[in-house]
Write an enzyme that holds these catalytic residues in place. Structure first.
Site, mmCIF file in Angstrom:
data_model
loop_
_atom_site.group_PDB
_atom_site.id
_atom_site.type_symbol
_atom_site.label_atom_id
_atom_site.label_comp_id
_atom_site.label_asym_id
_atom_site.label_seq_id
_atom_site.Cartn_x
_atom_site.Cartn_y
_atom_site.Cartn_z
ATOM 1 N N ASP A 47 0.838 -1.201 0.000
ATOM 2 C CA ASP A 47 0.000 0.000 0.000
ATOM 3 C C ASP A 47 0.872 1.249 0.000
ATOM 4 O O ASP A 47 1.723 1.415 0.875
ATOM 5 C CB ASP A 47 -0.904 0.002 1.237
ATOM 6 C CG ASP A 47 -1.776 1.247 1.311
ATOM 7 O OD1 ASP A 47 -2.840 1.246 0.684
ATOM 8 O OD2 ASP A 47 -1.379 2.217 1.993
ATOM 9 N N TYR A 52 2.696 9.980 -0.202
ATOM 10 C CA TYR A 52 3.746 9.401 0.630
ATOM 11 C C TYR A 52 5.128 9.720 0.072
ATOM 12 O O TYR A 52 6.125 9.613 0.792
ATOM 13 C CB TYR A 52 3.606 7.887 0.735
ATOM 14 C CG TYR A 52 2.376 7.384 1.440
ATOM 15 C CD1 TYR A 52 1.493 8.256 2.082
ATOM 16 C CD2 TYR A 52 2.078 6.027 1.473
ATOM 17 C CE1 TYR A 52 0.361 7.787 2.717
ATOM 18 C CE2 TYR A 52 0.954 5.551 2.115
ATOM 19 C CZ TYR A 52 0.087 6.430 2.723
ATOM 20 O OH TYR A 52 -1.035 5.963 3.349
ATOM 21 N N LYS A 81 -3.057 6.039 -4.058
ATOM 22 C CA LYS A 81 -4.146 6.967 -3.748
ATOM 23 C C LYS A 81 -3.923 8.323 -4.403
ATOM 24 O O LYS A 81 -2.781 8.786 -4.515
ATOM 25 C CB LYS A 81 -4.251 7.152 -2.223
ATOM 26 C CG LYS A 81 -4.220 5.851 -1.445
ATOM 27 C CD LYS A 81 -4.205 6.084 0.044
ATOM 28 C CE LYS A 81 -3.905 4.807 0.801
ATOM 29 N NZ LYS A 81 -2.482 4.432 0.748
ATOM 30 N N HIS A 114 -7.817 9.504 -1.585
ATOM 31 C CA HIS A 114 -7.153 9.431 -0.281
ATOM 32 C C HIS A 114 -8.003 10.036 0.839
ATOM 33 O O HIS A 114 -8.096 9.479 1.934
ATOM 34 C CB HIS A 114 -5.802 10.147 -0.363
ATOM 35 C CG HIS A 114 -4.812 9.673 0.642
ATOM 36 N ND1 HIS A 114 -3.453 9.751 0.458
ATOM 37 C CD2 HIS A 114 -4.966 9.090 1.855
ATOM 38 C CE1 HIS A 114 -2.822 9.254 1.513
ATOM 39 N NE2 HIS A 114 -3.721 8.851 2.376
#
Length: 319
Positions: A47, A52, A81, A114
């Site tokens: 994931d 990120y 996401k 997200h």
């Protein structure tokens, strides 16, 4: 070798591995080593997210293992996401494109919105724009427009499955009523202290699979409040840990699996990565399961104060 992977079947007929590796706040060589070791052990779900900033590293490991014959692409499940600054249709599509470029993949297995709380898109790649007061610059977006972008990406075979993250029942229902491609997954904070029972029941009726982030209580969250209870140190969890001869983390993950959720524990420690995967071949007794159910509504670790003034933020609804 660790446990054999098990799967949850989504409402589109595709399967998601029950245990995945979360990568939030992980970057560089440490992340690459963690992903490689997880895939070696038998993890099949990784994931990540554009926000990120680690999709390149994830993609490097995944592609290296595929090229070397260690893994087959069809056996892997990669989730990413679209961030809340890219909720306009064209921006969402560009976000998906950027993720595929970073991951060096033709498709992801699951693409999520997200968060529903839109931010201003400055056009310069800023994902968390702040005003001069240091407050997040919020902007309301039509989530149906975002979902139309997702359906377009699905039609282009960029994403096999579509879903949402941090959405409440009203927001999910709004998309569900208009969607040609129904949401197949909801990713959300869930753990023994915050069990999300209302959302579990709501999604179960639609066969939307739930995936828990921070299933161990977000022990590495950088801005955790000092007075927050530490889930891994809960007396009931520790007692069961002794009785079952399992770690507190394994007890907590097994509990969520028994609730029918997928889990995304995050760790860079090889020992912890292995422990977090060794939760599939045993289960808590029904009476011990009930003991953990009684811990519900204790602490929600991600309160998202920055989004509280957003029109899509409803404090009365679970997410």
């Amino acid at each position: 070798m660790a446990s054999t992977m098990r799967y949850l079947t989504m409402n589109n007929g595709l399967r998601m591995p029950t245990v995945g590796l979360g990568t939030y706040l992980m970057k560089g060589d440490i992340l690459k080593q963690a992903v490689d070791y997880a895939l070696f052990l038998g993890y099949r779900h990784i994931d990540t997210a554009l926000s990120y900033g680690n999709e390149v590293e994830v993609g490097e490991v995944v592609n290296d293992r595929i090229r070397s014959g260690k893994n087959k692409r069809k056996d892997l499940f990669i989730t990413t996401k679209v961030p809340c600054a890219y909720l306009e249709k064209d921006a969402a599509i560009r976000s998906g494109e950027m993720s595929l470029e970073s991951l060096k993949l033709r498709h992801v297995d699951l693409l999520l919105i997200h968060q529903p709380w839109g931010n201003v898109n400055r056009g310069d790649g800023t994902l968390k724009p702040l005003n001069p007061k240091g407050e997040r610059e919020l902007q309301h977006h039509d989530l149906l427009e975002t979902w139309a972008a997702f359906e377009q990406m699905h039609g282009q075979n960029w994403a096999k499955s579509l879903g949402i993250s941090n959405f409440n029942p009203k927001q999910i229902q709004k998309i569900w009523d208009k969607a040609k491609i129904k949401p197949a997954n909801l990713q959300l904070e869930a753990h023994a202290y915050w069990q999300q029972n209302k959302l579990v029941e709501f999604c179960r009726k639609k066969n939307i699979v739930l995936t828990a982030y921070s299933p161990l209580g977000a022990p590495s969250k950088p801005d955790k409040k000092t007075d927050d209870l530490v889930l891994l140190e809960d007396p009931q969890v520790r007692q069961l840990s002794v009785e079952y001869k399992k770690t507190p983390g394994q007890i907590l993950l097994n509990f969520l699996l028994l609730k029918g959720m997928g889990v995304l524990p995050k760790s860079q420690s090889f020992e912890r990565i292995k422990e977090n995967f060794d939760v599939l071949e045993w289960k808590l007794s029904s009476s011990d399961f009930e003991k953990l159910r009684e811990l519900d509504n204790t602490v929600k670790y991600f309160t998202n104060e920055w989004a509280h003034e957003h029109p899509e933020f409803d404090k009365s609804e679970p997410f």
